[in-house]
Design a protein around this motif. Structure first.
Motif, PDB file in Angstrom:
ATOM      1  N   PHE A  87      51.460  44.770  31.660  1.00 24.36           N
ATOM      2  CA  PHE A  87      52.246  45.337  32.760  1.00 24.36           C
ATOM      3  C   PHE A  87      51.368  46.258  33.606  1.00 24.36           C
ATOM      4  CE2 PHE A  87      54.920  48.712  34.534  1.00 24.36           C
ATOM      5  CZ  PHE A  87      55.809  47.948  35.267  1.00 24.36           C
ATOM      6  N   TRP A  88      50.524  47.056  32.955  1.00 27.11           N
ATOM      7  CA  TRP A  88      49.647  47.971  33.678  1.00 27.11           C
ATOM      8  C   TRP A  88      48.716  47.197  34.606  1.00 27.11           C
ATOM      9  CZ3 TRP A  88      44.445  49.020  34.202  1.00 27.11           C
ATOM     10  CH2 TRP A  88      44.145  50.235  34.808  1.00 27.11           C
ATOM     11  N   PHE A  89      48.126  46.090  34.110  1.00 26.50           N
ATOM     12  CA  PHE A  89      47.247  45.284  34.968  1.00 26.50           C
ATOM     13  C   PHE A  89      48.027  44.661  36.114  1.00 26.50           C
ATOM     14  CE2 PHE A  89      43.627  45.292  32.034  1.00 26.50           C
ATOM     15  CZ  PHE A  89      42.611  45.371  32.963  1.00 26.50           C
ATOM     16  N   ALA A  90      49.253  44.223  35.864  1.00 25.83           N
ATOM     17  CA  ALA A  90      50.050  43.622  36.924  1.00 25.83           C
ATOM     18  C   ALA A  90      50.398  44.639  37.999  1.00 25.83           C
ATOM     19  CB  ALA A  90      51.322  43.009  36.337  1.00 25.83           C
ATOM     20  N   GLN A  91      50.654  45.885  37.618  1.00 27.96           N
ATOM     21  CA  GLN A  91      51.096  46.898  38.575  1.00 27.96           C
ATOM     22  C   GLN A  91      49.956  47.745  39.141  1.00 27.96           C
ATOM     23  OE1 GLN A  91      54.269  47.015  39.689  1.00 27.96           O
ATOM     24  NE2 GLN A  91      54.387  45.157  38.482  1.00 27.96           N
ATOM     25  N   ASN A  92      49.020  48.164  38.308  1.00 27.72           N
ATOM     26  CA  ASN A  92      47.994  49.104  38.752  1.00 27.72           C
ATOM     27  C   ASN A  92      46.575  48.583  38.597  1.00 27.72           C
ATOM     28  OD1 ASN A  92      49.958  51.090  39.199  1.00 27.72           O
ATOM     29  ND2 ASN A  92      49.927  51.666  37.045  1.00 27.72           N
ATOM     30  N   GLY A  93      46.300  47.944  37.479  1.00 26.05           N
ATOM     31  CA  GLY A  93      44.935  47.551  37.154  1.00 26.05           C
ATOM     32  C   GLY A  93      44.299  46.629  38.165  1.00 26.05           C
ATOM     33  N   SER A  94      45.059  45.657  38.651  1.00 28.64           N
ATOM     34  CA  SER A  94      44.485  44.722  39.619  1.00 28.64           C
ATOM     35  C   SER A  94      44.138  45.426  40.933  1.00 28.64           C
ATOM     36  CB  SER A  94      45.426  43.552  39.872  1.00 28.64           C
ATOM     37  OG  SER A  94      46.663  43.993  40.361  1.00 28.64           O
ATOM     38  N   ILE A  95      44.901  46.446  41.285  1.00 28.46           N
ATOM     39  CA  ILE A  95      44.588  47.211  42.498  1.00 28.46           C
ATOM     40  C   ILE A  95      43.298  48.000  42.310  1.00 28.46           C
ATOM     41  CG2 ILE A  95      45.370  49.080  44.009  1.00 28.46           C
ATOM     42  CD1 ILE A  95      48.252  48.161  43.337  1.00 28.46           C
ATOM     43  N   TYR A  96      43.140  48.628  41.140  1.00 26.98           N
ATOM     44  CA  TYR A  96      41.908  49.377  40.858  1.00 26.98           C
ATOM     45  C   TYR A  96      40.697  48.447  40.819  1.00 26.98           C
ATOM     46  CZ  TYR A  96      44.979  53.259  39.587  1.00 26.98           C
ATOM     47  OH  TYR A  96      45.915  54.246  39.597  1.00 26.98           O
ATOM     48  N   VAL A  97      40.866  47.296  40.199  1.00 32.93           N
ATOM     49  CA  VAL A  97      39.769  46.321  40.152  1.00 32.93           C
ATOM     50  C   VAL A  97      39.431  45.861  41.569  1.00 32.93           C
ATOM     51  CG1 VAL A  97      39.149  43.986  39.401  1.00 32.93           C
ATOM     52  CG2 VAL A  97      40.228  45.565  37.798  1.00 32.93           C
ATOM     53  N   PHE A  98      40.436  45.631  42.402  1.00 30.98           N
ATOM     54  CA  PHE A  98      40.209  45.223  43.784  1.00 30.98           C
ATOM     55  C   PHE A  98      39.425  46.289  44.551  1.00 30.98           C
ATOM     56  CE2 PHE A  98      41.771  44.569  48.205  1.00 30.98           C
ATOM     57  CZ  PHE A  98      41.192  43.327  48.402  1.00 30.98           C
ATOM     58  N   LEU A  99      39.771  47.556  44.361  1.00 32.11           N
ATOM     59  CA  LEU A  99      39.040  48.633  45.035  1.00 32.11           C
ATOM     60  C   LEU A  99      37.584  48.697  44.575  1.00 32.11           C
ATOM     61  CD1 LEU A  99      41.719  51.467  45.088  1.00 32.11           C
ATOM     62  CD2 LEU A  99      40.831  50.168  47.034  1.00 32.11           C
ATOM     63  N   VAL A 100      37.362  48.546  43.283  1.00 30.16           N
ATOM     64  CA  VAL A 100      35.986  48.539  42.764  1.00 30.16           C
ATOM     65  C   VAL A 100      35.228  47.346  43.333  1.00 30.16           C
ATOM     66  CG1 VAL A 100      34.616  48.225  40.659  1.00 30.16           C
ATOM     67  CG2 VAL A 100      36.523  49.831  40.668  1.00 30.16           C
ATOM     68  N   LEU A 101      35.880  46.204  43.426  1.00 29.49           N
ATOM     69  CA  LEU A 101      35.226  45.019  43.990  1.00 29.49           C
ATOM     70  C   LEU A 101      34.856  45.209  45.462  1.00 29.49           C
ATOM     71  CD1 LEU A 101      37.209  42.047  42.432  1.00 29.49           C
ATOM     72  CD2 LEU A 101      34.820  42.640  42.047  1.00 29.49           C
ATOM     73  N   ILE A 102      35.665  45.921  46.211  1.00 27.12           N
ATOM     74  CA  ILE A 102      35.335  46.188  47.612  1.00 27.12           C
ATOM     75  C   ILE A 102      34.027  46.969  47.715  1.00 27.12           C
ATOM     76  CG2 ILE A 102      36.014  47.507  49.664  1.00 27.12           C
ATOM     77  CD1 ILE A 102      38.923  46.764  48.984  1.00 27.12           C
TER      78      ILE A 102
END
Length: 85
Positions: free
Chosen positions: A52-67
């Motif tokens: 649930f954490w990855f679905a709600q928050n983790g993917s956003i954090y990973v996306f920011l790091v990828l940017i």
């Protein structure tokens, strides 16, 4: 960058960086947040299970790091091929 092989090598490296970034983003958002969510349900993060954490928050954090990683890597490639600003 007038040389045709240099231009092809630059764009091949650019596309490779983009594809790697997309695979990482897809795995973290779709893989960990949706497909592997039941397997991650026993691990708690901040009061919620890890899937649930990855679905709600983790993917956003990973996306920011990828940017930031993409910008850093492309600046490095630009300098390597002599096309920096």
């Amino acid at each position: 960058m007038a040389d045709r092989t240099s231009s092809s090598a630059y764009w091949a490296a650019n596309v490779r960086v983009i594809l790697i970034s997309l695979v990482i983003w897809f795995f973290c958002s779709f893989g960990l947040g949706i497909i592997l969510r039941p397997a991650l349900s026993g691990i708690m993060v901040g009061g919620a299970d890890l899937g649930f954490w990855f679905a709600q928050n983790g993917s956003i954090y990973v996306f920011l790091v990828l940017i930031f990683a993409y910008a850093w890597r492309m600046n490095k490639l630009d300098k390597e091929f002599g096309v920096e600003e």
